[in-house]
Enzyme design. Structure first.
Site, PDB file in Angstrom:
ATOM      1  N   CYS A  42      13.370 -21.108 -10.120  1.00  0.00           N
ATOM      2  CA  CYS A  42      12.133 -20.220 -10.527  1.00  0.00           C
ATOM      3  C   CYS A  42      12.431 -19.400 -11.680  1.00  0.00           C
ATOM      4  CB  CYS A  42      12.232 -19.319  -9.279  1.00  0.00           C
ATOM      5  SG  CYS A  42      11.413 -17.724  -9.473  1.00  0.00           S
ATOM      6  N   CYS A  45      13.708 -15.866 -11.932  1.00  0.00           N
ATOM      7  CA  CYS A  45      15.162 -15.650 -11.510  1.00  0.00           C
ATOM      8  C   CYS A  45      16.056 -15.993 -12.514  1.00  0.00           C
ATOM      9  CB  CYS A  45      15.736 -16.827 -10.361  1.00  0.00           C
ATOM     10  SG  CYS A  45      14.740 -16.519  -8.576  1.00  0.00           S
TER      11      CYS A  45
END
Ligand code: FAD
Length: 507
Positions: A42, A45
């Site tokens: 992701c 992140c």
């Protein structure tokens, strides 16, 4: 090199957790733990990782009271645990993939934390959160509440230390609590904060400015702590150098090395002009077994999204017979049967080939999801439906929109995608237009992400297909690049056709 824990490496000053270490190190711990639940694929992140790492370095001295850990929810082994903690998106919406729990196994989410917050704000929010858990105060954590007159009066009778540092400050200041935690590993000294409203003590020590600090010695003397600036690093620097103040025997917690999986993934040579069944089946596995499975109960919108997604897969996924059978039986089951179990077997592995990144946190699942949906839009062009009700049920774009909204773990990706869908998806009038719509929106995403941290340096984000894959797709009009949409459509139909799907590396 590759980071075995996803975005973090064993050299970082935080604990790389795995499902087994989580239980043993965290759940019965005498300290507070803040665990970031993330997904290594992701992008958001990836952006947040440097901040979390810097925070860990900044509060390294606070362990044993407070420990920072990370758990990669993209790792299939950790998936159940992440589900158990209710982590359904990354970074979690409850906060920036940012949760805390304390000894005794109680889990409590930290209120939303903005990824843009400074390290200082994150540090302060840790203190605020600790203080919200008075009844489950970690035994290893020092008292942080303001000192009273009585406590100071009898301090050296009840505490066997040579020094007491008093930090006078206003109620909203975090300085006293930060220095208390900074000095935690040092022996022979205690630090307490005193509020500016504590008139008796303010008068007794002649305090005129806030913050300021005083050093009391067991023999009864006291003096103002001489620092250039009334700030955290100046105080700790001074206090750590006092004669007789030493670092105690505390050894920081580290995850045992053997639990960190360092087996490098083998490189699987892939041809960019091909589509790999391994990626498509891995996307199915990840979508159904990881993303959908994160929700222990499905209701409302999510039930509809899952039904639409599976209906489209059952109709268009050009898979191997056992996969098609599986998809058809799930579709039937979702539509009507009352069986309590979805028959599921065969798709137990995740192998990225065309979607393999140069590092574990690149490409993988989101890459395969795009590939899967392009493939489905193209397959739909081969099954022209006469019945409009049936066509609606098998709308690939609708299924993709629902899936992304309801299940795709990268929540900001989902928001962006929903923005594009809301703007123009309902203008799509045919299956050919649907394939082109997805192609052009994917190129918009590529343009937006080109050059950001989420770009795998070995797979730069291009406007796709590049000229070497499809020379006829490109032309130049008035010295400006234009796409030949008819050529693009022909190319999409050839590229995402069953004949171009290769079975290499499927099990
Ligand atoms: P990808 O972009 O994943 O593409 C996979 C493959 O599809 C490519 O290798 C290529 O063969 C083919 N392809 C590329 N472009 C096209 C095209 N236009 N048409 C057809 N085929 C194409 N990441 C973020 O950081 N922020 C976001 O907001 C974001 N939103 C996303 C939204 C969705 C719905 C999805 C599925 C993913 C999103 N991502 C986002 C992830 C990001 O788009 C990439 O999937 C990820 O960075 C991996 O990139 P990649 O290089 O493997 O190629």
């Amino acid at each position: 090199g590759a980071r075995p824990g996803g975005l973090y490496s064993p050299g970082d000053p935080l604990v790389l957790l795995q499902v087994d270490t989580l239980e043993s190190s965290v759940l019965n711990s005498s300290s507070a733990w803040l665990v970031e639940f993330y997904a290594s694929w992701c992008g958001h992140c990836v952006h947040f990782a440097p901040t979390w790492r810097a925070l860990a370095a900044d509060i390294q001295e606070w362990s044993p009271a407070v420990n920072l850990g990370v758990l990669d929810c993209a790792d299939i082994a950790n998936q159940k645990m992440c589900g158990k903690f209710g982590i359904t998106g990354f970074p979690t919406l409850k906060s920036l993939a940012f949760c805390a729990w304390y000894f005794g196994g109680e889990l409590c989410f930290v209120p939303p934390t903005d990824p843009g917050d400074s390290i200082q704000k994150l540090r302060q929010s840790i203190i605020t959160n600790l203080e919200m858990h008075k009844e489950t105060w970690p035994p290893a954590c020092p008292p942080l509440e303001p000192a009273s007159v009585e406590e100071i009066r009898g301090f050296f009778q009840t505490n066997n230390v040579t020094y007491l540092a008093l930090i006078f400050e206003t109620n909203d200041s975090f300085l006293g609590r930060e220095v208390t935690l900074d000095m935690l590993q040092f022996e022979n000294i205690a630090v307490r904060r005193v509020l500016s409203s504590e008139e008796e003590l303010v008068k007794k020590y002649g305090v005129t400015s806030f913050p300021s600090s005083f050093l009391l010695i067991k023999n009864g003397t006291f003096s103002r702590i001489p620092v250039q600036m009334e700030a955290r690093s100046f105080y700790t620097h001074f206090l750590r150098r006092l004669p007789g103040v030493m670092r105690g025997p505390y050894a920081p917690i580290r995850a045992p090395d053997m639990l960190i999986k360092t087996t490098p993934t083998p490189r699987r040579p892939a041809d960019r002009s091909k589509v790999y069944m391994a990626d498509l089946e891995s996307a199915l596995h990840y979508a159904l077994r990881v993303e959908v499975a994160r929700f222990s109960v499905l209701t409302g919108e999510r039930v509809r999204a899952l039904k639409d997604f599976v209906a489209v897969l059952a109709k268009y996924f050009p898979g191997r017979p056992f996969v098609r059978n599986f998809l058809r039986s799930v579709d039937r089951w979702l539509r009507n049967a009352r069986e309590s179990r979805i028959p599921y077997s065969g798709l137990e592995f995740v192998t990225w080939v065309g979607c393999q990144g140069s590092e574990p946190h690149f490409r993988g699942y989101p890459c395969s999801l795009w590939t899967l949906f392009h493939l489905l839009t193209v397959q739909a062009t081969r099954h022209r439906s006469v019945d409009s009700r049936e066509a609606a049920r098998h709308s690939v774009l609708g299924a993709m929109r629902g899936y992304v909204q309801s299940f795709f773990g990268c929540r900001e990706c989902a928001q962006h995608f929903e923005g594009m869908a809301a703007e123009s998806m309902d203008k799509v009038r045919s299956v050919d237009e649907a394939a082109l719509w997805l192609w052009s929106r994917h190129n918009r995403v590529n343009a937006r992400l080109a050059g950001t941290e989420t770009e795998d340096p070995q797979f730069p984000k291009l406007q796709w297909p590049p000229p070497e894959l499809c020379p006829l797709c490109h032309s130049v009009v008035n010295r400006r690049h234009v796409w030949d949409k008819a050529a693009v459509l022909r190319f999409l139909k050839a590229h995402f056709s069953p004949a171009n799907i290769f079975l290499d590396y499927t099990e």
